[in-house]
Structures are given as structure tokens and as C-alpha cells.
Design a protein around this motif. Sequence first.
Motif, short mmCIF file in Angstrom:
data_model
loop_
_atom_site.label_atom_id
_atom_site.label_comp_id
_atom_site.label_asym_id
_atom_site.label_seq_id
_atom_site.Cartn_x
_atom_site.Cartn_y
_atom_site.Cartn_z
N MET A 75 1.36 -1.29 0.02
CA MET A 75 0.17 0.32 -0.15
C MET A 75 1.22 1.19 -0.04
N ILE A 76 0.70 2.16 -0.98
CA ILE A 76 1.52 3.21 -1.01
C ILE A 76 0.44 4.83 -0.14
N ASP A 77 1.49 5.22 0.82
CA ASP A 77 0.71 5.77 1.76
C ASP A 77 1.40 7.76 0.91
N GLY A 78 1.20 8.71 1.47
CA GLY A 78 1.17 9.74 1.47
C GLY A 78 0.19 10.33 -0.76
N PRO A 79 0.73 11.42 -1.01
CA PRO A 79 0.57 11.76 -2.17
C PRO A 79 1.08 11.16 -3.21
N HIS A 80 0.13 10.29 -3.99
CA HIS A 80 0.64 9.52 -5.47
C HIS A 80 0.01 9.57 -6.55
N LYS A 117 0.71 2.32 -9.83
CA LYS A 117 0.38 3.71 -8.50
C LYS A 117 2.44 3.73 -7.99
N HIS A 118 2.12 5.89 -7.40
CA HIS A 118 3.44 5.54 -7.26
C HIS A 118 3.73 7.29 -6.56
N ILE A 119 4.97 7.24 -5.78
CA ILE A 119 4.50 8.38 -4.39
C ILE A 119 4.87 9.60 -5.59
N LYS A 120 4.40 10.69 -5.29
CA LYS A 120 4.95 11.45 -5.91
C LYS A 120 6.02 12.19 -4.63
N THR A 121 6.96 12.24 -4.91
CA THR A 121 7.77 12.93 -3.56
C THR A 121 7.85 14.22 -3.86
N ALA A 122 7.17 15.47 -4.78
CA ALA A 122 7.20 16.41 -4.02
C ALA A 122 5.76 17.22 -5.45
N PRO A 123 5.34 18.40 -5.26
CA PRO A 123 4.13 18.52 -5.42
C PRO A 123 4.51 19.30 -7.42
#
Length: 124
Positions: free
Chosen positions: A1-6, A15-21
Motif C-alpha cells: 500500500m502506498i501512503d502519501g501523495p501518489h 501507482k507511485h509516490i509523488k515526492t514533490a508537488p
Amino acid sequence: MIDGPHSICPKCFVKHIKTAPNDSTYCRACKTEQGRVRRRLRADHTCPDDHMCEICGKSESELPDVFGHGGKIKSKWRLDHCHSSGMFRGFLCDNCNIGLGKFMDSPDLMKNAIAYLSRTSFKS
């Protein structure tokens, strides 16, 4: 499961995490591959001096400046390519290239947009 903005990669649908806006919507692997494709295409194709955008018909002198990181002025031309095949299509102005991308290079979506504007635009 991916937590945070993705985001969901539009190429591989992972589905992947976006580390910056302002991170790419592409996953790291697809973004790396797209970079390789663009570098190869830039090495193989140069924009003619008297070029006009194939969509809006504007010449370089008619286009607004395009600014990159640090306020540097960038080329007004974008190398357009098919994201599925990687094939070069031509050079477009920044706005027209972004427009194609927003419509996911889909002729059907663009036809729907034309129908919508035709139906809802009012002449003055």
C-alpha cells in the motif's frame, strides 16, 4: 500500500509516490525511458529555422517566451512524439504540445472537445 501523495503512471498504470508537488505523473521507470526517447529524438531531429507550429500556425516571433528553471528562456519549440511508439511527429509550440498531452493524444477526446465548443460557444 502506498501512503502519501501518489499518482497513477499514464504509461504503465502503476501507482507511485509523488515526492514533490511538481513531480511527473510518470513513474520513475517510465520517466527514465521517456527521457531516453526524447534525447534520441533530439539528436536525430532539428527544428527548421523558419518553422511554424503545425497546429496553431504561429512562427517563433509570434510566440511568447517560455521560461525554464531559474528563469532561463527556453526554446519555443517542443519535440512532439507518440508516447506509445516513440516515433517523432514534428515540432509544436509549447501551448499546442501541452494541449495534445492534456488530451492524452486521443483523436476521440479532441473530437469531443470540438463538438463541445461547437455546441456551447456563442458568437458575439
